[in-house]
Design an enzyme around this catalytic site. Structure first.
Site, PDB file in Angstrom:
ATOM      1  N   LEU A 186       3.988  -3.872 -11.890  1.00  0.00           N
ATOM      2  CA  LEU A 186       3.392  -2.980 -12.612  1.00  0.00           C
ATOM      3  C   LEU A 186       4.933  -2.473 -13.136  1.00  0.00           C
ATOM      4  CD1 LEU A 186       1.052  -3.584 -10.513  1.00  0.00           C
ATOM      5  CD2 LEU A 186       0.585  -1.413 -11.428  1.00  0.00           C
ATOM      6  N   GLY A 187       5.560  -2.295 -13.097  1.00  0.00           N
ATOM      7  CA  GLY A 187       6.570  -1.740 -13.267  1.00  0.00           C
ATOM      8  C   GLY A 187       7.920  -1.362 -12.482  1.00  0.00           C
ATOM      9  N   THR A 223       0.979   4.969 -12.626  1.00  0.00           N
ATOM     10  CA  THR A 223       2.474   3.638 -12.707  1.00  0.00           C
ATOM     11  C   THR A 223       3.635   4.381 -13.498  1.00  0.00           C
ATOM     12  OG1 THR A 223       1.286   1.700 -12.580  1.00  0.00           O
ATOM     13  CG2 THR A 223       3.547   1.723 -13.665  1.00  0.00           C
ATOM     14  N   HIS A 226       4.601   7.253 -10.422  1.00  0.00           N
ATOM     15  CA  HIS A 226       5.950   6.529  -9.727  1.00  0.00           C
ATOM     16  C   HIS A 226       7.164   6.462 -10.305  1.00  0.00           C
ATOM     17  CE1 HIS A 226       5.359   4.027  -6.532  1.00  0.00           C
ATOM     18  NE2 HIS A 226       6.185   3.467  -7.028  1.00  0.00           N
ATOM     19  N   GLU A 227       6.787   5.582 -11.143  1.00  0.00           N
ATOM     20  CA  GLU A 227       7.997   5.142 -11.771  1.00  0.00           C
ATOM     21  C   GLU A 227       9.472   6.116 -12.552  1.00  0.00           C
ATOM     22  OE1 GLU A 227       9.165   2.236 -10.870  1.00  0.00           O
ATOM     23  OE2 GLU A 227       7.317   1.263 -10.125  1.00  0.00           O
ATOM     24  N   HIS A 230      11.025   7.985  -9.240  1.00  0.00           N
ATOM     25  CA  HIS A 230      12.297   6.383  -9.295  1.00  0.00           C
ATOM     26  C   HIS A 230      13.375   7.569  -9.816  1.00  0.00           C
ATOM     27  CE1 HIS A 230      10.402   4.222  -5.879  1.00  0.00           C
ATOM     28  NE2 HIS A 230       9.479   3.921  -6.253  1.00  0.00           N
ATOM     29  N   ASP A 246      11.467   9.115   3.394  1.00  0.00           N
ATOM     30  CA  ASP A 246      12.256   8.697   2.185  1.00  0.00           C
ATOM     31  C   ASP A 246      12.819  10.079   2.017  1.00  0.00           C
ATOM     32  OD1 ASP A 246      10.214  11.087   2.701  1.00  0.00           O
ATOM     33  OD2 ASP A 246       8.885  10.798   1.023  1.00  0.00           O
ATOM     34  N   VAL A 248      12.915  13.158   2.549  1.00  0.00           N
ATOM     35  CA  VAL A 248      11.863  14.697   1.722  1.00  0.00           C
ATOM     36  C   VAL A 248      11.060  15.382   3.128  1.00  0.00           C
ATOM     37  CG1 VAL A 248      10.198  15.535   0.709  1.00  0.00           C
ATOM     38  CG2 VAL A 248      11.459  13.955  -0.162  1.00  0.00           C
TER      39      VAL A 248
END
Length: 316
Positions: A186-187, A223, A226-227, A230, A246, A248
């Site tokens: 997706l990405g 998407t 989400h990206e 990152h 993660d 966190v």
């Protein structure tokens, strides 16, 4: 909720010991049923190609942890100019300005807790759900016709020598490449610390925004959310390992990625069997099943924009 206890040695090992085995991205994606983000695979390849990247990312991680501890954060005063680079072979892939703007709108909603599904966050997580307070504005759209049927995950869409589009001012603007990635991806995003010549986020044109080519169950713009997470230094919520970290402290330990629309509560198989935060943007659930960041993730993202941070060019 897990606690993060990392020594200087742990920082050094954190990014240098990534698994350098990447999944093939040549599979047929005609019937995509599971979210697939290649950010971690791309990072593994970059770490293998550039040994100095691990050191830079270790330094960024140390800075991030210190900034969170000392509260040297930006308090939501960051506005991100977005340059959208559209690489298209068909008319459909040359997505409209309306579709692009709908994606910018989704980013603004999701990062400012104005998304209509924010109120669906379960009471168990109500104390840690976050308004990140970072905004996005469409700066420029660059379009380029191509004969390529797919671009893969080796950053070719970012290089003019391969027929792509070079990033525009990547230290002060977020570059978003919209193209056919292929392989069921997706990405993917580049984490802070990578080369400026490839910095930014790539998203397949079928998963951008709310209209046009946007395809269910990834047709709500998540998407990109989400990206961009990152790109702002967030990891997958399961830490890309069984019961991984993660980095966190206020997200539950997940045993693995979640897909589709998990029933709540979904219990982890990790120590303490916590209820997993499946609705977090950094999981792999469908677009309509993810609708929150945590306060810990907010602090982690904010830290990169302060003076001395990896993306301080965007800060105040």
């Amino acid at each position: 909720m897990k606690k993060i206890l990392l020594t200087a040695t742990a920082f050094l090992m954190l990014f240098s010991c990534q698994n350098d085995t990447t999944e093939s991205t040549t599979q047929n994606a005609t019937a995509l049923t599971k979210r697939s983000c290649a950010s971690q695979d791309v990072l593994a390849a970059q770490l293998k190609a550039d040994p100095t990247l691990a050191l830079r990312m270790n330094q960024i991680e140390a800075f991030t942890q210190n900034a969170m501890l000392t509260n040297r954060l930006v308090n939501g005063k960051v506005e991100i100019p977005v340059v959208v680079n559209v690489l298209y072979r068909t008319t459909a892939e040359n997505i409209s300005l309306t579709q692009i703007q709908s994606q910018i709108n989704v980013l603004n909603q999701d990062f400012n807790a104005t998304n209509s599904d924010f109120n669906k966050v379960p009471s168990l997580f109500s104390g840690v759900k976050a308004n990140v307070g970072i905004t996005f504005v469409l700066d420029q759209v660059i379009r380029k016709s191509t004969t390529k049927t797919s671009w893969g995950t080796t950053d070719t869409m970012k290089k003019t020598t391969y027929g792509g589009i070079a990033p525009t001012s990547p230290t002060t603007k977020l570059n978003l490449w919209v193209c056919t990635i292929g392989g069921g991806i997706l990405g993917y995003a580049q984490f802070p610390g990578g080369a400026s010549s490839t910095d930014g986020v790539a998203i397949d044109s079928k998963y951008v925004g709310l209209s046009g080519t946007a395809s269910a169950p990834y047709n709500l713009g998540r998407t990109a959310t989400h990206e961009v997470g990152h790109w702002m230094n967030l990891r997958h919520i399961w830490g890309d390992a069984n019961c991984g970290s993660d980095l966190v402290s206020d997200t539950p330990t997940h045993n693995d990625a979640n897909y589709g629309v998990p029933a709540y509560p979904h219990y982890s198989t990790c120590s303490g069997t916590p209820v997993e935060m499946t609705m977090n943007y950094m999981d792999y659930t469908d677009d309509n099943a993810m609708y929150m960041f945590s306060n810990g993730q907010k602090s982690r993202m904010s830290a990169i924009f302060v003076s001395g941070g990896a993306r301080s060019g965007f800060g105040i």
